[in-house]
Design a protein around this motif. Structure first.
Motif, PDB file in Angstrom:
ATOM      1  N   GLY A   1       0.773  -1.241   0.000  1.00  0.00           N
ATOM      2  CA  GLY A   1       0.000   0.000   0.000  1.00  0.00           C
ATOM      3  C   GLY A   1       0.800   1.284   0.000  1.00  0.00           C
ATOM      4  N   SER A   2       2.127   1.215   0.179  1.00  0.00           N
ATOM      5  CA  SER A   2       2.898   2.461   0.201  1.00  0.00           C
ATOM      6  C   SER A   2       3.291   2.872  -1.207  1.00  0.00           C
ATOM      7  N   PRO A   3       3.126   4.163  -1.534  1.00  0.00           N
ATOM      8  CA  PRO A   3       3.587   4.631  -2.853  1.00  0.00           C
ATOM      9  C   PRO A   3       5.102   4.745  -2.920  1.00  0.00           C
ATOM     10  N   ARG A   4       5.799   4.569  -1.786  1.00  0.00           N
ATOM     11  CA  ARG A   4       7.255   4.770  -1.724  1.00  0.00           C
ATOM     12  C   ARG A   4       7.980   3.488  -2.121  1.00  0.00           C
ATOM     13  N   ALA A   5       8.538   3.476  -3.339  1.00  0.00           N
ATOM     14  CA  ALA A   5       9.305   2.309  -3.787  1.00  0.00           C
ATOM     15  C   ALA A   5      10.551   2.186  -2.916  1.00  0.00           C
ATOM     16  N   GLY A   6      10.847   0.998  -2.444  1.00  0.00           N
ATOM     17  CA  GLY A   6      12.035   0.800  -1.613  1.00  0.00           C
ATOM     18  C   GLY A   6      11.851   1.217  -0.169  1.00  0.00           C
ATOM     19  N   GLY A   7      10.632   1.623   0.216  1.00  0.00           N
ATOM     20  CA  GLY A   7      10.360   2.001   1.604  1.00  0.00           C
ATOM     21  C   GLY A   7      10.111   0.773   2.474  1.00  0.00           C
ATOM     22  N   ASN A   8       9.625   1.028   3.680  1.00  0.00           N
ATOM     23  CA  ASN A   8       9.487  -0.063   4.653  1.00  0.00           C
ATOM     24  C   ASN A   8       8.444  -1.109   4.245  1.00  0.00           C
ATOM     25  N   CYS A   9       7.348  -0.654   3.661  1.00  0.00           N
ATOM     26  CA  CYS A   9       6.335  -1.640   3.234  1.00  0.00           C
ATOM     27  C   CYS A   9       6.841  -2.475   2.061  1.00  0.00           C
ATOM     28  N   SER A  10       7.690  -1.861   1.218  1.00  0.00           N
ATOM     29  CA  SER A  10       8.306  -2.631   0.124  1.00  0.00           C
ATOM     30  C   SER A  10       9.192  -3.727   0.694  1.00  0.00           C
TER      31      SER A  10
ATOM     32  N   SER B   1       0.818  -1.944   4.796  1.00  0.00           N
ATOM     33  CA  SER B   1       0.376  -0.549   4.679  1.00  0.00           C
ATOM     34  C   SER B   1       1.079   0.362   5.675  1.00  0.00           C
ATOM     35  N   PRO B   2       1.529   1.526   5.202  1.00  0.00           N
ATOM     36  CA  PRO B   2       1.968   2.537   6.163  1.00  0.00           C
ATOM     37  C   PRO B   2       0.741   3.227   6.761  1.00  0.00           C
ATOM     38  N   VAL B   3       0.936   3.871   7.900  1.00  0.00           N
ATOM     39  CA  VAL B   3      -0.122   4.732   8.451  1.00  0.00           C
ATOM     40  C   VAL B   3       0.007   6.088   7.773  1.00  0.00           C
ATOM     41  N   TYR B   4      -1.065   6.502   7.120  1.00  0.00           N
ATOM     42  CA  TYR B   4      -1.128   7.838   6.516  1.00  0.00           C
ATOM     43  C   TYR B   4      -2.296   8.572   7.172  1.00  0.00           C
ATOM     44  N   THR B   5      -1.997   9.632   7.890  1.00  0.00           N
ATOM     45  CA  THR B   5      -3.023  10.409   8.603  1.00  0.00           C
ATOM     46  C   THR B   5      -3.978   9.468   9.356  1.00  0.00           C
ATOM     47  N   ASN B   6      -3.363   8.617  10.141  1.00  0.00           N
ATOM     48  CA  ASN B   6      -4.058   7.628  10.975  1.00  0.00           C
ATOM     49  C   ASN B   6      -4.841   6.574  10.190  1.00  0.00           C
ATOM     50  N   SER B   7      -4.690   6.517   8.893  1.00  0.00           N
ATOM     51  CA  SER B   7      -5.436   5.527   8.114  1.00  0.00           C
ATOM     52  C   SER B   7      -4.510   4.902   7.063  1.00  0.00           C
TER      53      SER B   7
ATOM     54  N   SER C   1       1.958  -3.411   9.177  1.00  0.00           N
ATOM     55  CA  SER C   1       1.821  -1.967   9.057  1.00  0.00           C
ATOM     56  C   SER C   1       2.969  -1.237   9.748  1.00  0.00           C
ATOM     57  N   VAL C   2       3.317  -0.069   9.208  1.00  0.00           N
ATOM     58  CA  VAL C   2       4.373   0.760   9.805  1.00  0.00           C
ATOM     59  C   VAL C   2       3.833   2.168  10.044  1.00  0.00           C
ATOM     60  N   ALA C   3       4.282   2.774  11.149  1.00  0.00           N
ATOM     61  CA  ALA C   3       3.891   4.149  11.478  1.00  0.00           C
ATOM     62  C   ALA C   3       5.131   4.949  11.841  1.00  0.00           C
ATOM     63  N   GLY C   4       5.107   6.234  11.533  1.00  0.00           N
ATOM     64  CA  GLY C   4       6.230   7.093  11.874  1.00  0.00           C
ATOM     65  C   GLY C   4       6.324   7.348  13.368  1.00  0.00           C
ATOM     66  N   ARG C   5       5.164   7.561  13.992  1.00  0.00           N
ATOM     67  CA  ARG C   5       5.153   7.932  15.408  1.00  0.00           C
ATOM     68  C   ARG C   5       5.222   6.706  16.301  1.00  0.00           C
TER      69      ARG C   5
ATOM     70  N   GLY D   1       7.225   3.966  15.456  1.00  0.00           N
ATOM     71  CA  GLY D   1       8.484   4.686  15.691  1.00  0.00           C
ATOM     72  C   GLY D   1       9.413   4.765  14.492  1.00  0.00           C
ATOM     73  N   MET D   2       8.878   4.667  13.275  1.00  0.00           N
ATOM     74  CA  MET D   2       9.766   4.648  12.098  1.00  0.00           C
ATOM     75  C   MET D   2      10.367   6.020  11.778  1.00  0.00           C
ATOM     76  N   ASP D   3       9.769   7.114  12.307  1.00  0.00           N
ATOM     77  CA  ASP D   3      10.376   8.436  12.087  1.00  0.00           C
ATOM     78  C   ASP D   3      11.796   8.437  12.641  1.00  0.00           C
ATOM     79  N   GLU D   4      11.978   7.731  13.759  1.00  0.00           N
ATOM     80  CA  GLU D   4      13.300   7.664  14.396  1.00  0.00           C
ATOM     81  C   GLU D   4      14.156   6.548  13.790  1.00  0.00           C
TER      82      GLU D   4
HETATM   83  C1  LIG Z   1       1.170  11.575   3.937  1.00  0.00           C
HETATM   84  C2  LIG Z   1       1.754  10.896   5.146  1.00  0.00           C
HETATM   85  C3  LIG Z   1       0.972  10.784   6.279  1.00  0.00           C
HETATM   86  C4  LIG Z   1       1.489  10.141   7.414  1.00  0.00           C
HETATM   87  N1  LIG Z   1       0.703  10.057   8.527  1.00  0.00           N
HETATM   88  C5  LIG Z   1       1.174   9.414   9.627  1.00  0.00           C
HETATM   89  C6  LIG Z   1       0.354   9.316  10.794  1.00  0.00           C
HETATM   90  O1  LIG Z   1      -0.785   9.759  10.841  1.00  0.00           O
HETATM   91  N2  LIG Z   1       0.862   8.681  11.877  1.00  0.00           N
HETATM   92  C7  LIG Z   1       2.131   8.150  11.876  1.00  0.00           C
HETATM   93  O2  LIG Z   1       2.544   7.570  12.889  1.00  0.00           O
HETATM   94  N3  LIG Z   1       2.934   8.217  10.774  1.00  0.00           N
HETATM   95  C8  LIG Z   1       2.480   8.850   9.653  1.00  0.00           C
HETATM   96  N4  LIG Z   1       3.271   8.932   8.521  1.00  0.00           N
HETATM   97  C9  LIG Z   1       4.632   8.300   8.531  1.00  0.00           C
HETATM   98  C10 LIG Z   1       4.653   6.947   7.815  1.00  0.00           C
HETATM   99  O3  LIG Z   1       3.722   6.054   8.370  1.00  0.00           O
HETATM  100  C11 LIG Z   1       6.059   6.337   7.914  1.00  0.00           C
HETATM  101  O4  LIG Z   1       7.006   7.218   7.344  1.00  0.00           O
HETATM  102  C12 LIG Z   1       6.170   4.981   7.253  1.00  0.00           C
HETATM  103  O5  LIG Z   1       7.442   4.416   7.527  1.00  0.00           O
HETATM  104  C13 LIG Z   1       6.033   5.082   5.740  1.00  0.00           C
HETATM  105  O6  LIG Z   1       6.018   3.779   5.192  1.00  0.00           O
HETATM  106  P1  LIG Z   1       6.877   3.388   3.878  1.00  0.00           P
HETATM  107  O7  LIG Z   1       8.315   3.509   4.289  1.00  0.00           O
HETATM  108  O8  LIG Z   1       6.467   2.000   3.577  1.00  0.00           O
HETATM  109  O9  LIG Z   1       6.480   4.360   2.815  1.00  0.00           O
HETATM  110  C14 LIG Z   1       2.798   9.586   7.389  1.00  0.00           C
HETATM  111  C15 LIG Z   1       3.576   9.709   6.213  1.00  0.00           C
HETATM  112  C16 LIG Z   1       3.064  10.361   5.116  1.00  0.00           C
HETATM  113  C17 LIG Z   1       3.917  10.460   3.864  1.00  0.00           C
END
Ligand SMILES: Cc1cc2nc3c(=O)[nH]c(=O)nc-3n(C[C@H](O)[C@H](O)[C@H](O)COP(=O)(O)O)c2cc1C
Length: 185
Positions: free
Chosen positions: A8-17, A82-88, A123-127, A159-162
């Motif tokens: 589900g991630s549009p990011r090629a080579g990212g964590n979901c890839s 799927s990554p978390v994008y805006t909580n979804s 699933s992966v989340a930044g926070r 915690g993927m932001d870190e």
């Molecule tokens: C548009 C957008 C919205 C995001 N929203 C959230 C969020 O609501 N909560 C969160 O924890 N991380 C959020 N993130 C961070 C991603 O979940 C995180 O960078 C994840 O590793 C991305 O996955 P990917 O590497 O497979 O693309 C968001 C990232 C983007 C680009």
């Protein structure tokens, strides 16, 4: 086909890839077949809620979803990465999920909805914190259930932001491999 992966991630080579590649690797180790679908690369119109599918079992639109629904029909295991994008979930994946309503309608009309296939959520989340996954798991569990897949495990990585790259998390590959093996055996 044995394992269908929605990346589900549009990011090629990212964590979901990377997660999807680990699922692929495990599937190949078991001599099973797989297919990876990237919703963002496809032509998928948004569901317009016309409810034609509930009358006829088919969708108003004939775009890439026609083939995807056929692929889902033949999959034994469905893995959602799927990554978390805006909580979804990201928009491309949500378009695909909503358009699968036509397949849910087909299963309902034909009475073939009681299949016992398996579904996984990765699933992966930044926070940091498990609360960020609440909506993703809610959406994906409902989606799997509608299509006859029993939610059979989830790995939620926060915690993927870190951390940035999931390959830095000790033991994660082994956890993904184990959860996939659990569905294949
Ligand atoms: C548009 C957008 C919205 C995001 N929203 C959230 C969020 O609501 N909560 C969160 O924890 N991380 C959020 N993130 C961070 C991603 O979940 C995180 O960078 C994840 O590793 C991305 O996955 P990917 O590497 O497979 O693309 C968001 C990232 C983007 C680009």
């Amino acid at each position: 086909m044995d394992v269908l992966i929605f990346q589900g991630s549009p990011r090629a080579g990212g964590n979901c890839s990377i997660l999807a590649s680990w699922v692929k690797m495990t599937t190949e180790e078991h001599n099973k077949t797989f297919r990876v679908i990237y919703p963002h690369d496809l032509n998928i119109k948004s569901c317009i809620g016309c409810y034609q599918c509930y009358n006829t079992g088919t969708c108003t639109f004939d775009d890439d979803m026609t083939e995807i629904i056929d692929i889902i029909r033949h999959a034994s295991v469905l893995v959602i990465c799927s990554p978390v994008y805006t909580n979804s979930v990201p928009g491309g994946l949500k378009l695909l999920i909503d358009r699968c309503q036509a397949y849910h309608a087909e299963l309902t009309i034909t009475g073939h909805g009681g299949q016992k296939k398996k579904g996984l959520i990765l699933s992966v989340a930044g926070r940091k914190g498990s609360s960020h996954f609440t909506c993703v798991t809610g959406v994906v569990i409902a989606f799997l259930g509608d299509l006859g897949f029993i939610p059979s495990g989830e790995i939620l990585i926060d915690g993927m932001d870190e951390i940035q790259d999931i390959r830095h998390i000790p033991g994660l590959f082994e956890r993904v491999r184990a959860i996939v093996q659990g569905c294949l055996n």
